[in-house]
Design a protein around this motif. Structure first.
Motif, PDB file in Angstrom:
ATOM      1  N   LYS A  30      33.654  40.670  66.111  1.00 28.53           N
ATOM      2  CA  LYS A  30      33.076  39.483  66.804  1.00 28.53           C
ATOM      3  C   LYS A  30      32.689  38.355  65.776  1.00 28.53           C
ATOM      4  CE  LYS A  30      29.554  40.231  69.414  1.00 28.53           C
ATOM      5  NZ  LYS A  30      28.573  40.326  70.587  1.00 28.53           N
ATOM      6  N   ASN A  31      32.856  37.042  66.158  1.00 24.35           N
ATOM      7  CA  ASN A  31      32.479  36.189  65.625  1.00 24.35           C
ATOM      8  C   ASN A  31      32.894  35.990  63.881  1.00 24.35           C
ATOM      9  OD1 ASN A  31      30.968  35.300  67.795  1.00 24.35           O
ATOM     10  ND2 ASN A  31      29.468  36.622  67.220  1.00 24.35           N
ATOM     11  N   VAL A  32      33.953  36.616  63.737  1.00 27.96           N
ATOM     12  CA  VAL A  32      34.498  36.544  62.325  1.00 27.96           C
ATOM     13  C   VAL A  32      34.605  34.875  61.927  1.00 27.96           C
ATOM     14  CG1 VAL A  32      36.794  36.850  61.217  1.00 27.96           C
ATOM     15  CG2 VAL A  32      35.734  38.637  62.398  1.00 27.96           C
ATOM     16  N   ASN A  33      34.083  34.679  60.658  1.00 32.68           N
ATOM     17  CA  ASN A  33      34.245  33.122  60.099  1.00 32.68           C
ATOM     18  C   ASN A  33      35.388  33.121  59.458  1.00 32.68           C
ATOM     19  OD1 ASN A  33      34.064  31.006  58.484  1.00 32.68           O
ATOM     20  ND2 ASN A  33      31.934  30.519  59.295  1.00 32.68           N
ATOM     21  N   GLU A  34      36.553  32.637  59.473  1.00 30.72           N
ATOM     22  CA  GLU A  34      37.918  32.584  58.663  1.00 30.72           C
ATOM     23  C   GLU A  34      37.742  31.922  57.196  1.00 30.72           C
ATOM     24  OE1 GLU A  34      41.259  31.313  60.845  1.00 30.72           O
ATOM     25  OE2 GLU A  34      41.392  33.049  62.083  1.00 30.72           O
ATOM     26  N   ALA A  35      36.900  30.945  57.363  1.00 28.61           N
ATOM     27  CA  ALA A  35      36.642  30.163  56.176  1.00 28.61           C
ATOM     28  C   ALA A  35      35.797  31.019  55.118  1.00 28.61           C
ATOM     29  CB  ALA A  35      35.735  28.798  56.187  1.00 28.61           C
ATOM     30  N   ASP A  36      34.706  31.670  55.555  1.00 32.57           N
ATOM     31  CA  ASP A  36      34.059  32.839  54.883  1.00 32.57           C
ATOM     32  C   ASP A  36      35.016  33.872  54.377  1.00 32.57           C
ATOM     33  OD1 ASP A  36      31.633  31.246  55.253  1.00 32.57           O
ATOM     34  OD2 ASP A  36      30.889  32.943  56.699  1.00 32.57           O
ATOM     35  N   GLY A  37      35.879  34.327  54.981  1.00 32.08           N
ATOM     36  CA  GLY A  37      36.624  35.490  54.535  1.00 32.08           C
ATOM     37  C   GLY A  37      37.705  34.971  53.741  1.00 32.08           C
TER      38      GLY A  37
END
Ligand SMILES: NC(=O)c1ccc[n+]([C@@H]2O[C@H](COP(=O)([O-])OP(=O)(O)OC[C@H]3O[C@@H](n4cnc5c(N)ncnc54)[C@H](OP(=O)(O)O)[C@@H]3O)[C@@H](O)[C@H]2O)c1
Length: 310
Positions: A30-37
């Motif tokens: 849930k709530n995966v942050n693409e920029a952090d990834g």
């Protein structure tokens, strides 16, 4: 960072790699942050954690896309990229495992497009479909290797019998299977087979999917939608027993002036046949901490003590 040459290949992979299940993995987290990834992947390659693990099913293609965007910033020799295929997903949300040669060829082509690459270093058959003979599916991957689209062949989530059948022509370079301090079932037959047949063993879930991260207490509760609710280790009775071991392992880690996750990764690397580990995570800070595990050597007496606890 230490590096290893993956078996039957000339691929030099960092012994601490990075699992990118959570990079764009919207289907599982849930709530995966693409920029952090993307920042996580960038940080990894920058500091020499060059062995990256993704799969087409992670985020239904999104993980490969995000990893590919970051890889464009680097030179092709700066990383060893592994991906996986066999999970065919459909617009109605259903997923079917498919090992047919024509499907795998299409899956490889699509992965290359998403990763924006001409070839992938390691391509795993992600899951067996229990229908297609391995001679056909691995045969097709061997043809893709000859054509230069993949550089080596891996397999995952198989039994010993399936691994033997898949490796009948000696094509398999890498097996990826669950293995960590709290699940040692691979030691029974998969790991010995890999040692005997020159196959790199790459454990997945090396931190027991977070349990060996050190942050769980007896009062910890997973979100009801967390996929780990289906993992036996996280289920009530086992969870409490496991935490008891985890607390003792923390003491060993602190004696050694390290952290529990680093002890868990170093322990795996100390097992014969394990060539590299691919801890996952969502935050950039994890990378630097996990990378340090490559410098930890465990003595025979420390390994024996850990064995007693486990
Ligand atoms: N072949 C297969 O079928 C298969 C199946 C599962 C996984 N895999 C691969 O294996 C990789 C690793 O498995 P996994 O990610 O499921 O499990 P894992 O590596 O055992 O555990 C990941 C968890 O550990 C936490 N973590 C990571 N580093 C930490 C640290 N230094 N301190 C504390 N906690 C830490 C992460 O937290 P945060 O999320 O909060 O950062 C995350 O919750 C995957 O990413 C994927 O590439 C393959």
């Amino acid at each position: 960072m230490k590096y290893t040459t993956l078996k039957k290949s000339n691929l030099k992979a960092s012994v601490i790699g990075l699992g990118t299940n959570a990079v764009g993995g919207h289907n599982l987290f849930k709530n995966v942050n693409e920029a952090d990834g993307k920042e996580l992947v960038r940080e990894a390659v920058k500091i020499g954690v060059n062995f990256l693990d993704t799969a087409d099913i992670y985020g239904l293609g999104r993980s490969e896309e995000l990893v590919g965007e970051v890889l464009k910033e680097f030179h092709r020799d700066d990383y060893v990229i592994a991906t996986k295929g066999a999970k065919h997903w459909f617009s109605d949300g259903s997923v079917k495992t498919d090992n047919r040669p024509e499907y795998l060829r299409e899956a490889v082509e699509k992965s290359l497009q998403r990763l924006q690459l001409d070839d992938v270093d390691l391509y795993y058959l992600h899951f067996p479909d229990h229908e297609t003979p391995f001679a056909e599916s691995i045969g097709e991957l061997a043809r893709l290797k000859k054509e230069g689209k993949i550089r080596s062949i891996g397999i995952s989530n198989v039994s010993l019998e399936q691994l033997k059948e898949a490796n009948q022509d000696g094509d398999i370079s890498v097996l990826q299977a669950p293995y960590h301090m709290l699940d040692r079932s691979a030691e029974k037959d998969l790991l010995p087979y890999c040692i005997e047949h020159n196959i790199s063993f790459i454990p997945y879930g090396p931190l027991a999917f977070g349990l060996l991260g050190g942050g769980f207490t007896k009062d910890s509760k997973l979100d009801p939608k967390d996929w780990r609710n289906s993992v036996p280790l996280f289920q009530e009775e086992q969870f409490q027993q496991t935490l008891f071991k985890v607390e003792r392992l923390k003491e060993v880690a602190s004696e050694k002036e390290t952290t529990l996750p680093n002890l868990a990764l170093a322990w795996l690397l100390a097992q014969e046949g394990v060539d590299a580990v691919i801890p996952g995570g969502k935050r950039k800070e994890r990378i630097r901490e996990n990378a340090q595990a490559s410098e930890i050597d465990l003595s025979q007496s420390e390994l024996a003590l850990i064995d007693d606890i486990l």
